[in-house]
Design a protein around this motif. Structure first.
Motif, PDB file in Angstrom:
ATOM      1  N   LEU A 167       0.983  -1.223  -0.090  1.00 22.28           N
ATOM      2  CA  LEU A 167       0.024   0.029  -0.002  1.00 22.28           C
ATOM      3  C   LEU A 167       0.997   1.295  -0.007  1.00 22.28           C
ATOM      4  CD1 LEU A 167      -2.244  -1.136   2.750  1.00 22.28           C
ATOM      5  CD2 LEU A 167      -3.124  -0.677   0.449  1.00 22.28           C
ATOM      6  N   ASP A 168       0.792   2.076  -0.950  1.00 22.13           N
ATOM      7  CA  ASP A 168       1.476   3.461  -0.926  1.00 22.13           C
ATOM      8  C   ASP A 168       0.488   4.230  -0.279  1.00 22.13           C
ATOM      9  OD1 ASP A 168      -0.602   4.062  -3.042  1.00 22.13           O
ATOM     10  OD2 ASP A 168       1.002   3.797  -4.497  1.00 22.13           O
ATOM     11  N   ASP A 169       0.823   5.788  -0.178  1.00 20.94           N
ATOM     12  CA  ASP A 169       0.264   6.524   0.636  1.00 20.94           C
ATOM     13  C   ASP A 169      -1.253   6.792  -0.107  1.00 20.94           C
ATOM     14  OD1 ASP A 169       2.355   6.938   2.318  1.00 20.94           O
ATOM     15  OD2 ASP A 169       3.021   8.878   1.347  1.00 20.94           O
ATOM     16  N   GLU A 170      -1.300   6.796  -1.342  1.00 21.13           N
ATOM     17  CA  GLU A 170      -2.556   6.843  -1.790  1.00 21.13           C
ATOM     18  C   GLU A 170      -3.663   5.728  -1.691  1.00 21.13           C
ATOM     19  OE1 GLU A 170      -3.951   9.793  -3.153  1.00 21.13           O
ATOM     20  OE2 GLU A 170      -1.996  10.765  -2.530  1.00 21.13           O
ATOM     21  N   LYS A 171      -3.336   4.725  -1.853  1.00 21.50           N
ATOM     22  CA  LYS A 171      -3.879   3.493  -1.419  1.00 21.50           C
ATOM     23  C   LYS A 171      -4.327   3.460  -0.006  1.00 21.50           C
ATOM     24  CE  LYS A 171      -1.788   0.485  -5.251  1.00 21.50           C
ATOM     25  NZ  LYS A 171      -1.311  -0.779  -5.607  1.00 21.50           N
ATOM     26  N   LYS A 172      -3.484   3.704   0.889  1.00 20.99           N
ATOM     27  CA  LYS A 172      -3.604   3.654   2.450  1.00 20.99           C
ATOM     28  C   LYS A 172      -4.864   4.756   2.483  1.00 20.99           C
ATOM     29  CE  LYS A 172       0.645   2.948   4.540  1.00 20.99           C
ATOM     30  NZ  LYS A 172       1.727   3.584   5.437  1.00 20.99           N
ATOM     31  N   LYS A 173      -5.038   5.754   2.021  1.00 18.43           N
ATOM     32  CA  LYS A 173      -6.099   6.763   2.226  1.00 18.43           C
ATOM     33  C   LYS A 173      -7.299   5.970   1.481  1.00 18.43           C
ATOM     34  CE  LYS A 173      -3.132  10.929   1.830  1.00 18.43           C
ATOM     35  NZ  LYS A 173      -2.746  12.101   1.062  1.00 18.43           N
ATOM     36  N   ALA A 174      -7.139   5.620   0.615  1.00 13.76           N
ATOM     37  CA  ALA A 174      -8.311   5.039  -0.227  1.00 13.76           C
ATOM     38  C   ALA A 174      -9.101   4.005   0.857  1.00 13.76           C
ATOM     39  CB  ALA A 174      -7.854   4.631  -1.596  1.00 13.76           C
ATOM     40  N   LEU A 175      -8.025   3.033   1.197  1.00 14.65           N
ATOM     41  CA  LEU A 175      -8.459   2.051   2.206  1.00 14.65           C
ATOM     42  C   LEU A 175      -9.236   2.486   3.359  1.00 14.65           C
ATOM     43  CD1 LEU A 175      -6.394  -1.222   3.260  1.00 14.65           C
ATOM     44  CD2 LEU A 175      -7.441   0.247   4.922  1.00 14.65           C
ATOM     45  N   LEU A 176      -8.647   3.574   3.853  1.00 16.26           N
ATOM     46  CA  LEU A 176      -9.313   4.091   5.150  1.00 16.26           C
ATOM     47  C   LEU A 176     -10.617   4.511   4.946  1.00 16.26           C
ATOM     48  CD1 LEU A 176      -5.957   5.628   6.917  1.00 16.26           C
ATOM     49  CD2 LEU A 176      -7.311   3.437   7.381  1.00 16.26           C
ATOM     50  N   GLU A 177     -10.791   5.329   3.768  1.00 13.10           N
ATOM     51  CA  GLU A 177     -11.819   6.107   3.272  1.00 13.10           C
ATOM     52  C   GLU A 177     -12.636   5.128   3.135  1.00 13.10           C
ATOM     53  OE1 GLU A 177     -12.579   9.137   3.515  1.00 13.10           O
ATOM     54  OE2 GLU A 177     -10.532  10.112   3.213  1.00 13.10           O
ATOM     55  N   GLN A 178     -12.606   4.208   2.685  1.00  7.65           N
ATOM     56  CA  GLN A 178     -13.429   2.936   2.088  1.00  7.65           C
ATOM     57  C   GLN A 178     -13.975   2.372   3.568  1.00  7.65           C
ATOM     58  OE1 GLN A 178     -12.385  -0.257  -0.305  1.00  7.65           O
ATOM     59  NE2 GLN A 178     -13.842  -1.658   0.488  1.00  7.65           N
ATOM     60  N   ALA A 179     -13.133   1.993   4.556  1.00  4.89           N
ATOM     61  CA  ALA A 179     -13.472   1.688   5.786  1.00  4.89           C
ATOM     62  C   ALA A 179     -14.381   2.492   6.560  1.00  4.89           C
ATOM     63  CB  ALA A 179     -12.040   1.380   6.852  1.00  4.89           C
ATOM     64  N   LYS A 180     -14.113   4.036   6.471  1.00  7.33           N
ATOM     65  CA  LYS A 180     -15.059   4.989   7.091  1.00  7.33           C
ATOM     66  C   LYS A 180     -16.376   4.766   6.464  1.00  7.33           C
ATOM     67  CE  LYS A 180     -14.945   9.855   8.181  1.00  7.33           C
ATOM     68  NZ  LYS A 180     -14.437  11.263   8.053  1.00  7.33           N
ATOM     69  N   GLU A 181     -16.700   4.568   4.910  1.00  6.54           N
ATOM     70  CA  GLU A 181     -17.745   4.604   4.539  1.00  6.54           C
ATOM     71  C   GLU A 181     -18.663   3.259   4.729  1.00  6.54           C
ATOM     72  OE1 GLU A 181     -17.260   4.560   0.321  1.00  6.54           O
ATOM     73  OE2 GLU A 181     -16.550   6.501   0.198  1.00  6.54           O
ATOM     74  N   GLU A 182     -17.793   2.386   5.146  1.00  2.00           N
ATOM     75  CA  GLU A 182     -18.387   0.911   5.650  1.00  2.00           C
ATOM     76  C   GLU A 182     -18.555   0.969   7.341  1.00  2.00           C
ATOM     77  OE1 GLU A 182     -15.866  -2.213   4.290  1.00  2.00           O
ATOM     78  OE2 GLU A 182     -16.205  -1.502   2.089  1.00  2.00           O
ATOM     79  N   GLY A 183     -18.592   2.202   7.799  1.00  6.60           N
ATOM     80  CA  GLY A 183     -18.970   2.249   9.159  1.00  6.60           C
ATOM     81  C   GLY A 183     -17.848   1.693  10.286  1.00  6.60           C
ATOM     82  N   ILE A 184     -16.810   1.366   9.807  1.00  6.14           N
ATOM     83  CA  ILE A 184     -15.393   0.991  10.834  1.00  6.14           C
ATOM     84  C   ILE A 184     -14.850   2.329  11.377  1.00  6.14           C
ATOM     85  CG2 ILE A 184     -13.224  -0.058  10.838  1.00  6.14           C
ATOM     86  CD1 ILE A 184     -13.970  -1.634   8.335  1.00  6.14           C
ATOM     87  N   ASP A 185     -15.010   2.411  12.731  1.00  6.36           N
ATOM     88  CA  ASP A 185     -14.585   3.418  13.275  1.00  6.36           C
ATOM     89  C   ASP A 185     -13.455   3.422  14.150  1.00  6.36           C
ATOM     90  OD1 ASP A 185     -15.072   1.788  15.279  1.00  6.36           O
ATOM     91  OD2 ASP A 185     -16.412   3.061  16.726  1.00  6.36           O
ATOM     92  N   GLY A 186     -12.521   2.227  13.827  1.00  9.25           N
ATOM     93  CA  GLY A 186     -11.083   2.088  14.347  1.00  9.25           C
ATOM     94  C   GLY A 186     -10.326   1.384  13.676  1.00  9.25           C
ATOM     95  N   ILE A 187      -9.376   1.856  12.755  1.00  6.26           N
ATOM     96  CA  ILE A 187      -8.601   1.048  11.892  1.00  6.26           C
ATOM     97  C   ILE A 187      -7.232   1.820  11.639  1.00  6.26           C
ATOM     98  CG2 ILE A 187      -9.471   2.256   9.939  1.00  6.26           C
ATOM     99  CD1 ILE A 187      -9.208  -0.670   8.571  1.00  6.26           C
ATOM    100  N   ILE A 188      -6.122   0.984  11.462  1.00  5.97           N
ATOM    101  CA  ILE A 188      -4.901   1.445  11.227  1.00  5.97           C
ATOM    102  C   ILE A 188      -4.401   0.707   9.836  1.00  5.97           C
ATOM    103  CG2 ILE A 188      -2.412   1.891  11.847  1.00  5.97           C
ATOM    104  CD1 ILE A 188      -3.392   2.424  14.649  1.00  5.97           C
ATOM    105  N   ALA A 189      -3.682   1.277   8.917  1.00  4.12           N
ATOM    106  CA  ALA A 189      -3.233   0.281   7.878  1.00  4.12           C
ATOM    107  C   ALA A 189      -1.572   0.783   7.856  1.00  4.12           C
ATOM    108  CB  ALA A 189      -3.858   0.677   6.705  1.00  4.12           C
TER     109      ALA A 189
END
Length: 419
Positions: free
Chosen positions: A32-54
């Protein structure tokens, strides 16, 4: 354990893959580069995950987070990388609750590093948490956990010799050069890529090779110039890469590119050329090995090097594990406290309601009733009562569930405590 169930039916997981089972090619597909990390976290947020680190480094990609099922987190990795669920199931791992917490402590403390005692991962964890906080997916649990891991890492550095001497892949690469390149101080060395590993490698090259003609190339020239200025080195433009490879004896590749940047087509020299690839995914194409004058070594091979320094560090593993256990126990105690905090809060609210009713009753009954004194006195009593309950729960963590249930029943807090 209910202590981990702090996100409404979700549990804490670590899911990921590392150098232990996944080779460089597979790790590259899951990186995961920086952009992919951000995309992953944004997707997690949309899916209702309120606690995550990548996190994603040269030797691992991992997610630490809350989910009803670990597949939610595995899917996040696969959705945002080139890796597939089938591949993950072959080489990946999943840890839950206590095991997940223990794993992140080992990773952050250098015990699970490809080179024992390599603490570079801790800065990755810090920056990963900061990114999660910026995007809004870092809850108090993750903040406390990250800070605890940082604390353990600092103590291990200060109180043991687990990280004695240089400890990273970048140092291992310099060791390899010193061992395999004769008269290295007179050789031409070219460093392509100036990310963190590139910067550390550059510093180690200058320090240990006594070579004053190292050339830096980066896609963004000003980044290379900042590093070159620090060490008084030469900088060339990205368009000069092929020409500089023709001149060099040692090429160190440490870019963050997702595809190979060095291939057979770029090499037009017949003199011996050593290429060290410190990148994940691999940035040096396998076709360079078709050239008889080229030796190409990837960081996985460098990490397999064993020496006296690494053997000596193994003696400090028990001491490091003791420190981890101490800090981890403090975190678990905080977690237990957090478990009964809603009940204590509800109890305080219930007592305050009772207090207000009594003060109102006595205010009407006595003409000279002193509201201020009554408020002060009753608030102190409420604080003492709730503190006693809190201390009891802390000191009797093994029976805290039963105690919580009793408090909720006696004071009729069932609905309030869940709110």
């Amino acid at each position: 354990m209910e202590a981990y169930n702090i996100s409404r039916g979700k549990y804490f997981y670590t899911v990921g893959l590392s150098y232990l089972k996944a080779d460089a090619e597979i790790r590259g597909r899951f990186s995961l580069d920086d952009e992919k990390k951000k995309a992953l976290l944004e997707q997690a947020k949309e899916e209702g995950i309120d606690g995550i680190i990548a996190t994603s480094t040269c030797n691992r990609t991992e997610i630490y987070g809350f989910a009803q099922h670990p597949f939610q987190l595995i899917k996040l990795i696969c959705d945002n990388t080139q890796g597939s669920v089938d591949e993950f199931q072959k080489v990946g791992y999943v840890y839950k609750n206590n095991d997940a917490i223990a794993h992140i402590f080992r990773v952050g403390s250098g015990l699970d590093s490809q080179i024992l005692g390599d603490f570079e991962i801790i800065s990755q964890l810090k920056s990963s948490f900061i990114l999660s906080k910026e995007i809004g997916v870092a809850n108090p649990f993750l903040e406390r956990l990250t800070n605890s891991v940082i604390q353990a890492s600092k103590r291990i550095k200060n109180e043991t010799e687990l990280s004695s001497g240089a400890t990273s892949v970048s140092f291992a690469s310099v060791q390899y050069i010193l061992k395999n390149v004769a008269e290295v101080s007179s050789k031409n060395i070219l460093l392509f890529g100036t990310g963190k590993i590139g910067r550390n490698t550059c510093e180690n090259l200058v320090k240990h090779t006594k070579n004053d003609h190292i050339t830096l190339i980066n896609r963004t020239r000003d980044k290379a110039e900042k590093i070159a200025g620090k060490f008084n080195l030469l900088v060339k433009d990205y368009c000069d890469l092929q020409e500089e490879i023709r001149k060099t004896d040692v090429l160190v590749v440490a870019t963050g590119a997702q595809n190979p940047t060095i291939s057979k087509a770029l090499i037009h020299t017949t003199k011996p050329l050593l290429i060290l690839d410190l990148s994940i995914p691999k940035n040096v194409s396998d076709d360079v090995l078709e050239l008889p004058n080229v030796t190409s070594v990837h960081l996985d091979q460098l990490s397999e090097m064993t020496n006296e320094t690494l053997e000596r560090r193994k003696a400090y593993i028990p001491q490091a594990e003791t420190i981890i256990e101490e800090v981890k126990s403090e975190f678990i105690m905080w977690l237990e406290t957090r478990k009964f905090a809603p009940t204590i809060k509800a109890l305080k609210k219930k007592l305050k309601t009772m207090k207000d009713a009594e003060i109102d009753f006595h205010r009407k009954k006595y003409a000279d009733f002193n509201d201020e004194q009554a408020e002060a006195l009753s608030n102190r009593i409420i604080q003492k009562i709730t503190t006693h309950f809190a201390n009891h729960l802390k000191e009797n963590s093994n029976t805290s569930d039963e105690s919580l249930e009793l408090i909720q029943k006696v004071f009729q807090l069932e609905e309030t405590a869940k709110a």
